[in-house]
Scaffold this motif. Structure first.
Motif, PDB file in Angstrom:
ATOM      1  N   LYS A 256      -6.324   3.054 -15.510  1.00 27.57           N
ATOM      2  CA  LYS A 256      -7.633   3.546 -15.932  1.00 27.57           C
ATOM      3  C   LYS A 256      -8.753   3.082 -14.996  1.00 27.57           C
ATOM      4  N   THR A 257      -8.515   1.961 -14.316  1.00 30.39           N
ATOM      5  CA  THR A 257      -9.556   1.379 -13.470  1.00 30.39           C
ATOM      6  C   THR A 257      -9.145   1.322 -11.998  1.00 30.39           C
ATOM      7  N   PHE A 258      -8.010   1.937 -11.662  1.00 32.07           N
ATOM      8  CA  PHE A 258      -7.516   1.928 -10.282  1.00 32.07           C
ATOM      9  C   PHE A 258      -7.106   3.330  -9.887  1.00 32.07           C
ATOM     10  N   SER A 259      -7.598   3.808  -8.755  1.00 31.90           N
ATOM     11  CA  SER A 259      -7.356   5.188  -8.342  1.00 31.90           C
ATOM     12  C   SER A 259      -6.175   5.342  -7.396  1.00 31.90           C
ATOM     13  N   GLY A 260      -5.572   4.238  -6.949  1.00 28.34           N
ATOM     14  CA  GLY A 260      -4.433   4.320  -6.043  1.00 28.34           C
ATOM     15  C   GLY A 260      -3.120   4.462  -6.781  1.00 28.34           C
ATOM     16  N   LYS A 261      -2.026   4.180  -6.080  1.00 31.08           N
ATOM     17  CA  LYS A 261      -0.690   4.275  -6.668  1.00 31.08           C
ATOM     18  C   LYS A 261      -0.410   3.028  -7.496  1.00 31.08           C
ATOM     19  N   LEU A 262       0.015   3.226  -8.736  1.00 31.16           N
ATOM     20  CA  LEU A 262       0.332   2.119  -9.641  1.00 31.16           C
ATOM     21  C   LEU A 262       1.835   2.052  -9.860  1.00 31.16           C
ATOM     22  N   VAL A 263       2.400   0.857  -9.666  1.00 26.66           N
ATOM     23  CA  VAL A 263       3.838   0.640  -9.846  1.00 26.66           C
ATOM     24  C   VAL A 263       4.027  -0.533 -10.803  1.00 26.66           C
ATOM     25  N   VAL A 264       4.822  -0.327 -11.837  1.00 26.74           N
ATOM     26  CA  VAL A 264       5.193  -1.423 -12.731  1.00 26.74           C
ATOM     27  C   VAL A 264       6.481  -2.034 -12.171  1.00 26.74           C
ATOM     28  N   GLY A 265       6.400  -3.270 -11.720  1.00 24.75           N
ATOM     29  CA  GLY A 265       7.514  -3.889 -11.023  1.00 24.75           C
ATOM     30  C   GLY A 265       8.724  -4.130 -11.897  1.00 24.75           C
ATOM     31  N   ASN A 266       9.881  -4.013 -11.296  1.00 25.87           N
ATOM     32  CA  ASN A 266      11.157  -4.334 -11.931  1.00 25.87           C
ATOM     33  C   ASN A 266      11.981  -5.184 -10.972  1.00 25.87           C
ATOM     34  N   ASP A 267      12.896  -5.977 -11.526  1.00 28.46           N
ATOM     35  CA  ASP A 267      13.795  -6.742 -10.686  1.00 28.46           C
ATOM     36  C   ASP A 267      14.549  -5.816  -9.734  1.00 28.46           C
ATOM     37  N   LEU A 268      14.713  -6.255  -8.495  1.00 31.85           N
ATOM     38  CA  LEU A 268      15.471  -5.582  -7.446  1.00 31.85           C
ATOM     39  C   LEU A 268      14.764  -4.347  -6.879  1.00 31.85           C
ATOM     40  N   MET A 269      13.544  -4.080  -7.323  1.00 34.80           N
ATOM     41  CA  MET A 269      12.791  -2.958  -6.761  1.00 34.80           C
ATOM     42  C   MET A 269      12.444  -3.253  -5.302  1.00 34.80           C
ATOM     43  N   GLN A 270      12.547  -2.249  -4.446  1.00 36.28           N
ATOM     44  CA  GLN A 270      12.187  -2.381  -3.034  1.00 36.28           C
ATOM     45  C   GLN A 270      11.154  -1.312  -2.688  1.00 36.28           C
ATOM     46  N   LEU A 271      10.061  -1.726  -2.051  1.00 32.87           N
ATOM     47  CA  LEU A 271       8.979  -0.813  -1.693  1.00 32.87           C
ATOM     48  C   LEU A 271       8.702  -0.912  -0.201  1.00 32.87           C
ATOM     49  N   PRO A 272       8.571   0.212   0.486  1.00 31.96           N
ATOM     50  CA  PRO A 272       8.262   0.173   1.917  1.00 31.96           C
ATOM     51  C   PRO A 272       6.791  -0.125   2.158  1.00 31.96           C
ATOM     52  N   VAL A 273       6.500  -0.691   3.318  1.00 32.88           N
ATOM     53  CA  VAL A 273       5.123  -0.947   3.730  1.00 32.88           C
ATOM     54  C   VAL A 273       4.847  -0.105   4.958  1.00 32.88           C
ATOM     55  N   GLY A 274       3.733   0.629   4.939  1.00 27.35           N
ATOM     56  CA  GLY A 274       3.400   1.473   6.077  1.00 27.35           C
ATOM     57  C   GLY A 274       3.942   2.875   5.887  1.00 27.35           C
ATOM     58  N   ALA A 275       3.468   3.793   6.723  1.00 28.55           N
ATOM     59  CA  ALA A 275       3.839   5.193   6.590  1.00 28.55           C
ATOM     60  C   ALA A 275       5.293   5.449   6.968  1.00 28.55           C
ATOM     61  N   THR A 276       5.782   4.700   7.950  1.00 22.58           N
ATOM     62  CA  THR A 276       7.158   4.890   8.425  1.00 22.58           C
ATOM     63  C   THR A 276       7.903   3.562   8.369  1.00 22.58           C
ATOM     64  N   PRO A 277       8.534   3.273   7.228  1.00 22.56           N
ATOM     65  CA  PRO A 277       9.239   1.989   7.116  1.00 22.56           C
ATOM     66  C   PRO A 277      10.369   1.878   8.109  1.00 22.56           C
ATOM     67  N   ARG A 278      10.555   0.670   8.628  1.00 23.19           N
ATOM     68  CA  ARG A 278      11.635   0.447   9.586  1.00 23.19           C
ATOM     69  C   ARG A 278      12.990   0.496   8.879  1.00 23.19           C
ATOM     70  N   PRO A 279      13.986   1.102   9.507  1.00 28.34           N
ATOM     71  CA  PRO A 279      15.312   1.171   8.867  1.00 28.34           C
ATOM     72  C   PRO A 279      15.952  -0.202   8.792  1.00 28.34           C
ATOM     73  N   ARG A 280      16.770  -0.419   7.754  1.00 28.12           N
ATOM     74  CA  ARG A 280      17.513  -1.672   7.644  1.00 28.12           C
ATOM     75  C   ARG A 280      18.992  -1.340   7.588  1.00 28.12           C
TER      76      ARG A 280
END
Length: 332
Positions: A308-332
């Motif tokens: 309600k007070t944030f206009s960006g992307k909201l994620v509710v964290g869960n164990d083992l969740m993985q999120l990329p940083v940047g537009a093109t995440p580096r492959p692993r």
């Protein structure tokens, strides 16, 4: 978080060690037979504060790490560890937190544990743990020829700059403080700031700047201007959150003065969902990840109030969740 094949770990609550391995952060080609893998890619470790729910698994990374990759590290560099120092003032005097005094009642007589050093920091805590587990550590080094853990880890207390007005009881998170540079290698630069989780002091938030982008971790805190400044422009802000409905369930009416004080503490030492959204909005972050969910079983719509007070992307964290940083995440 991971940068290429290096891992940087923030806080060590109950189950952290098992979750670390389950997350498969280690590239498959680096894993060794028999499941003895995991910690060989840790480059640095960070503690926001020394509450038990953030350090419960801390020493497991030391003792169990012997059998989970520490001895398979390809570098001779020690794992760098950074966390809060002693609860002291500018002059280095140890400062005990005030005793909670219910309204209209005398302060209780509470014994002091370890009076010679009742407010230990990260270095103290680690050295005490070496002593507490000396039987096991000495046995492993003699029976299994394991290396001395002290040769594998380099532990640091984060130094708080003098003259910023900091005091553990009177000013635990001085307004307008500049971020403290605490660590840098060829892949990441880490800064810290004091946040407000009184009476547990000092408590830090951390920002990680990489070539792919920036990630900020709040630590446990009430809404805090220092954290906003630290997180400004980050790709991701990982922020703690508490559900006020849960606090109300804990303390149903009639609420005693002592219960009211504790209830107020839970709300003022943590951040409510809509306030988390405001923090992220002020910082201009792209993604807000809600973490350290209190309680962990609250309905999802309670956490979505942050949207309600944030206009960006909201994620509710869960164990083992993985999120990329940047537009093109580096492959692993």
């Amino acid at each position: 978080m991971t940068v290429e094949d290096d891992v940087y770990v923030v806080d060590f609550g109950d189950g952290s060690g098992k979750r670390f391995k389950e997350a498969a952060l280690v590239p498959r080609d680096l894993q060794t037979p028999g499941g003895l893998w995991g910690e060989e890619t840790i480059r640095a470790m960070f503690l926001t504060h020394l509450h038990s729910d953030h350090v419960g698994d801390y020493f497991n990374y030391f003792m169990l790490g012997w059998y989970n990759g520490l001895t398979s590290r390809k570098t001779k560099d020690k794992i760098q560890v950074f966390g809060p120092g002693r609860r002291v003032d500018d002059a280095g005097n140890m400062v005990m937190e005030p005793i909670f005094q219910p309204p209209g009642q005398p302060a209780p007589d509470i014994p002091v544990i370890n009076p010679e050093n009742p407010v230990p920091g990260t270095v103290d805590m680690t050295n005490y743990l070496y002593q507490a587990f000396a039987l096991d550590l000495n046995d492993r080094m003699r029976d299994n020829f394991k290396p001395d853990l002290r040769s594998l880890f380099d532990v640091h207390d984060i130094a708080i700059p003098k003259g910023i007005g900091y005091h553990p009881n009177d000013n635990p998170s001085p307004a307008g403080m500049a971020p403290i540079p605490i660590y840098q290698d060829d892949k990441v630069k880490v800064g810290a700031t004091l946040v407000n989780h009184f009476p547990i002091v000092p408590t830090f938030g951390f920002r990680f700047d990489t070539a792919d982008g920036a990630v900020t971790f709040s630590g446990d805190t009430a809404p805090n201007d220092n954290l906003v400044a630290l997180a400004t422009g980050s790709d991701i802000l990982v922020h703690e959150v508490i559900d006020p409905a849960w606090v109300d369930v804990l303390f149903p009416p009639p609420v005693s003065p002592a219960e009211e004080a504790l209830k107020n503490h839970l709300v003022t030492a943590h951040t409510l969902p809509e306030d988390v959204g405001r923090v992220a909005q002020r910082a201009g972050v792209k993604t807000l990840v809600l973490s350290h969910l209190v309680p962990g079983n609250a309905p999802a719509d309670h956490w979505l109030a942050a949207g309600k007070t944030f206009s960006g992307k909201l994620v509710v964290g869960n164990d083992l969740m993985q999120l990329p940083v940047g537009a093109t995440p580096r492959p692993r």
